[in-house]
Design an enzyme around this catalytic site. Structure first.
Site, PDB file in Angstrom:
ATOM      1  N   LYS A   1      52.062  12.535  24.434  1.00  0.00           N
ATOM      2  CA  LYS A   1      50.900  13.407  24.256  1.00  0.00           C
ATOM      3  C   LYS A   1      51.336  14.859  24.476  1.00  0.00           C
ATOM      4  O   LYS A   1      51.905  15.174  25.535  1.00  0.00           O
ATOM      5  CB  LYS A   1      49.826  12.997  25.274  1.00  0.00           C
ATOM      6  CG  LYS A   1      48.530  13.724  25.083  1.00  0.00           C
ATOM      7  CD  LYS A   1      47.501  13.290  26.131  1.00  0.00           C
ATOM      8  CE  LYS A   1      46.305  14.212  26.059  1.00  0.00           C
ATOM      9  NZ  LYS A   1      45.639  14.379  27.329  1.00  0.00           N
TER      10      LYS A   1
ATOM     11  N   PHE B   1      39.599  10.105  -8.523  1.00  0.00           N
ATOM     12  CA  PHE B   1      38.439  10.820  -7.977  1.00  0.00           C
ATOM     13  C   PHE B   1      38.885  12.202  -7.536  1.00  0.00           C
ATOM     14  O   PHE B   1      39.987  12.360  -6.999  1.00  0.00           O
ATOM     15  CB  PHE B   1      37.833  10.039  -6.797  1.00  0.00           C
ATOM     16  CG  PHE B   1      36.956   8.908  -7.252  1.00  0.00           C
ATOM     17  CD1 PHE B   1      37.500   7.806  -7.892  1.00  0.00           C
ATOM     18  CD2 PHE B   1      35.583   8.953  -7.062  1.00  0.00           C
ATOM     19  CE1 PHE B   1      36.698   6.763  -8.348  1.00  0.00           C
ATOM     20  CE2 PHE B   1      34.765   7.926  -7.499  1.00  0.00           C
ATOM     21  CZ  PHE B   1      35.319   6.829  -8.144  1.00  0.00           C
TER      22      PHE B   1
ATOM     23  N   ASP C   1      46.731  15.959   2.154  1.00  0.00           N
ATOM     24  CA  ASP C   1      47.721  16.764   1.424  1.00  0.00           C
ATOM     25  C   ASP C   1      48.866  17.148   2.341  1.00  0.00           C
ATOM     26  O   ASP C   1      49.884  17.652   1.894  1.00  0.00           O
ATOM     27  CB  ASP C   1      47.047  18.036   0.867  1.00  0.00           C
ATOM     28  CG  ASP C   1      46.027  17.681  -0.196  1.00  0.00           C
ATOM     29  OD1 ASP C   1      46.341  16.803  -1.023  1.00  0.00           O
ATOM     30  OD2 ASP C   1      44.916  18.251  -0.186  1.00  0.00           O
TER      31      ASP C   1
ATOM     32  N   ASN D   1       0.846  -1.189   0.000  1.00  0.00           N
ATOM     33  CA  ASN D   1       0.000   0.000   0.000  1.00  0.00           C
ATOM     34  C   ASN D   1       0.897   1.261   0.000  1.00  0.00           C
ATOM     35  O   ASN D   1       1.986   1.235   0.584  1.00  0.00           O
ATOM     36  CB  ASN D   1      -0.887  -0.077   1.264  1.00  0.00           C
ATOM     37  CG  ASN D   1      -1.487   1.237   1.642  1.00  0.00           C
ATOM     38  OD1 ASN D   1      -0.867   2.012   2.361  1.00  0.00           O
ATOM     39  ND2 ASN D   1      -2.681   1.491   1.168  1.00  0.00           N
TER      40      ASN D   1
ATOM     41  N   CYS E   1      -5.818  -2.387  -2.584  1.00  0.00           N
ATOM     42  CA  CYS E   1      -6.677  -1.859  -1.514  1.00  0.00           C
ATOM     43  C   CYS E   1      -7.694  -0.843  -2.034  1.00  0.00           C
ATOM     44  O   CYS E   1      -8.501  -0.318  -1.262  1.00  0.00           O
ATOM     45  CB  CYS E   1      -5.805  -1.238  -0.430  1.00  0.00           C
ATOM     46  SG  CYS E   1      -4.633  -0.069  -1.090  1.00  0.00           S
TER      47      CYS E   1
HETATM   48  C1  LIG Z   1      -5.180  -9.362   1.903  1.00  0.00           C
HETATM   49  C2  LIG Z   1      -3.857  -8.869   2.409  1.00  0.00           C
HETATM   50  C3  LIG Z   1      -2.990  -8.259   1.524  1.00  0.00           C
HETATM   51  C4  LIG Z   1      -1.761  -7.796   1.960  1.00  0.00           C
HETATM   52  N1  LIG Z   1      -0.911  -7.191   1.056  1.00  0.00           N
HETATM   53  C5  LIG Z   1       0.284  -6.718   1.477  1.00  0.00           C
HETATM   54  C6  LIG Z   1       1.172  -6.113   0.553  1.00  0.00           C
HETATM   55  O1  LIG Z   1       0.912  -5.993  -0.634  1.00  0.00           O
HETATM   56  N2  LIG Z   1       2.361  -5.664   1.032  1.00  0.00           N
HETATM   57  C7  LIG Z   1       2.717  -5.769   2.355  1.00  0.00           C
HETATM   58  O2  LIG Z   1       3.792  -5.324   2.706  1.00  0.00           O
HETATM   59  N3  LIG Z   1       1.881  -6.359   3.235  1.00  0.00           N
HETATM   60  C8  LIG Z   1       0.673  -6.835   2.837  1.00  0.00           C
HETATM   61  N4  LIG Z   1      -0.163  -7.422   3.733  1.00  0.00           N
HETATM   62  C9  LIG Z   1       0.263  -7.540   5.128  1.00  0.00           C
HETATM   63  C10 LIG Z   1       1.211  -8.710   5.320  1.00  0.00           C
HETATM   64  O3  LIG Z   1       0.615  -9.905   4.890  1.00  0.00           O
HETATM   65  C11 LIG Z   1       1.609  -8.786   6.781  1.00  0.00           C
HETATM   66  O4  LIG Z   1       2.324  -7.631   7.152  1.00  0.00           O
HETATM   67  C12 LIG Z   1       2.365 -10.027   7.117  1.00  0.00           C
HETATM   68  O5  LIG Z   1       2.657 -10.033   8.505  1.00  0.00           O
HETATM   69  C13 LIG Z   1       3.648 -10.131   6.352  1.00  0.00           C
HETATM   70  O6  LIG Z   1       4.281 -11.345   6.656  1.00  0.00           O
HETATM   71  P1  LIG Z   1       5.471 -11.952   5.789  1.00  0.00           P
HETATM   72  O7  LIG Z   1       6.384 -10.804   5.493  1.00  0.00           O
HETATM   73  O8  LIG Z   1       6.090 -12.965   6.677  1.00  0.00           O
HETATM   74  O9  LIG Z   1       4.901 -12.574   4.583  1.00  0.00           O
HETATM   75  C14 LIG Z   1      -1.391  -7.928   3.323  1.00  0.00           C
HETATM   76  C15 LIG Z   1      -2.273  -8.552   4.195  1.00  0.00           C
HETATM   77  C16 LIG Z   1      -3.503  -9.000   3.760  1.00  0.00           C
HETATM   78  C17 LIG Z   1      -4.441  -9.644   4.745  1.00  0.00           C
END
Ligand SMILES: Cc1cc2nc3c(=O)[nH]c(=O)nc-3n(C[C@H](O)[C@H](O)[C@H](O)COP(=O)(O)O)c2cc1C
EC number: 4.1.1.36
Length: 407
Positions: free
Chosen positions: A291, A324, A282, A128, A161
């Site tokens: 010291k 450099f 330089d 996201n 999302c």
């Molecule tokens: C439907 C869904 C989509 C997700 N998409 C992302 C994503 O695109 N990027 C991200 O960093 N975390 C995303 N998350 C959150 C991660 O799954 C979460 O932070 C998880 O703990 C990451 O674990 P891992 O790094 O061990 O796979 C998503 C969670 C859900 C439920």
């Protein structure tokens, strides 16, 4: 063909990794896939196994784990994978997996094996847009870059999302191209010996005080690591205060400019290329034993040191010398003036040191150069061509310098 290790974490784009794996497999590469447990909600290990022909690594410990078997066979999966990889790719890389890698946390197969590899690592974040812009994520990505990992900037567009912004996993064809460009590096410097100098010299005033400079050695380290990635046998002469690399590079520390001069005499004879990034003092001072008392004022007599760079081609006339130069560009006015200024500033290194290329750093900016992890440089060649390399991490700058000069 190469051994490509792919790590899949639980970003929603994990389903796209199947296409990436298919594309790479079609080219004849061997694919070894690791997943986080949560990624199994999005993509099925069975589907991946059908394509790769190998089991997907998820757990560090198998159900029927036996330490006796390990001790007998001397093989542990996550270490074997780390050794076998020609490249390590995490796609998609979640904010969570990025954070764990940045902290050196090793609590699953991906994060443990990444610590054990010296292969190039490509991280493809996807998340996201708010998660991407969060200072924690940005800080963690900077940390990963400082480890020499390469980060692919996510694409912008509509996100899972429902919002529009940055965070999409780049098209798998674009990721494949990036992987291929990393894999192709190995051949460029095959059979070549490269010497890199980095960091600032330290001239003692007495047993406690020194004269030094602000050079961190980060540019030298980046060039030494990149030259290794391009297949060279690398000797890295670094100041005692510089960070060293965990790659199999020959490290030799120096303190004073005289020490660096002696080390260069020993290393340059058989070398093909030298990147001389070290900031050599330089001046030196006659060292006072013990010291110096702080009870009264003292005058320091600064004696100028000889220009080490001017001796390089005398030691090995066939070597390709990339020097450099630190320049304050603050007073530059317009394109033409800037170009002629760069050429004038580099002139002495071409004339006195017979440098083949001069890399000019702008020291008037606080966001690049000394101590910073980023740089922006100009490559000036003997025939007065000037190429600007826009601001990027020192690792990326090192890559671009090598590509520009040698490709
Ligand atoms: C439907 C869904 C989509 C997700 N998409 C992302 C994503 O695109 N990027 C991200 O960093 N975390 C995303 N998350 C959150 C991660 O799954 C979460 O932070 C998880 O703990 C990451 O674990 P891992 O790094 O061990 O796979 C998503 C969670 C859900 C439920």
């Amino acid at each position: 063909m190469s051994n490509i290790v792919i790590g899949i974490s639980s970003g929603i784009a994990a389903f796209k990794s199947l296409d990436l794996i298919k594309l790479l497999k079609k080219d004849g590469h061997s694919l070894y896939v690791m997943m986080t447990k949560k990624a199994m909600h999005i993509v099925s290990p069975g589907k991946i196994e059908e394509i790769t022909g190998y089991p997907v690594f998820i757990d560090l410990f198998e159900d029927n784990f036996s330490y006796e078997k390990i001790l007998k066979e001397k093989k542990i999966d996550h270490i074997e994978i780390a050794k076998k990889a020609d490249i390590f790719v995490i796609a998609p890389a979640t904010a969570n997996t990025i954070a764990r890698c940045a902290c050196g946390i090793a609590d699953d197969f991906i994060t443990t094996s990444i610590l054990a590899t010296i292969s190039p690592v490509l991280i493809c974040p996807s998340m996201n847009d708010k998660m991407w812009h969060h200072p924690a994520t940005q800080h963690n990505l900077k940390t990963l870059e400082s480890y020499g990992y390469e980060i692919m900037t996510p694409a912008s567009g509509s996100l899972a999302c429902g919002t529009d912004g940055i965070g999409r996993l780049p098209d798998v064809k674009v990721i494949k191209k990036y992987i291929e460009s990393i894999l192709s590096r190995k051949k460029l410097f095959e059979g070549k010996k490269v010497v890199v100098t980095g960091g600032g010299t330290i001239e003692p005033i007495d047993d406690v005080r020194v004269i030094t400079n602000r050079s961190s050695g980060k540019m030298g380290k980046a060039l030494a690591e990149m030259a290794y990635r391009y297949g060279a046998e690398v000797t890295y002469l670094h100041s005692k205060t510089s960070q060293i690399s965990c790659l199999p590079i020959k490290h030799i520390p120096f303190s004073t400019s005289d020490e660096l001069s002696d080390l260069l005499t020993q290393s340059l004879m058989t070398a093909d290329i030298v990147f001389h990034t070290a900031a050599v003092s330089d001046f030196t001072v006659k060292k006072h034993n013990g010291k110096i008392s702080s009870e009264k004022d003292h005058d320091l007599h600064l004696e100028s040191t000889h220009k080490i760079i001017n001796t390089i081609k005398k030691i090995n006339p066939k070597i390709l010398l990339i020097g450099f130069k630190a320049v304050s560009m603050r007073h530059s006015e317009g394109e033409t003036t800037e170009r002629s200024r760069l050429i004038n500033e580099s002139h002495k290194l071409f004339k006195d040191a017979h440098a083949d290329y001069v890399i000019v750093n702008d020291i008037s900016r606080k966001d690049i150069g000394f101590e910073s992890s980023d740089n922006e440089v100009y490559i000036v060649s003997k025939d007065k061509k000037v190429k600007k390399i826009e601001k990027a991490s020192k690792m990326k700058i090192a890559d671009k310098i090598i590509r520009y000069i040698f490709k």
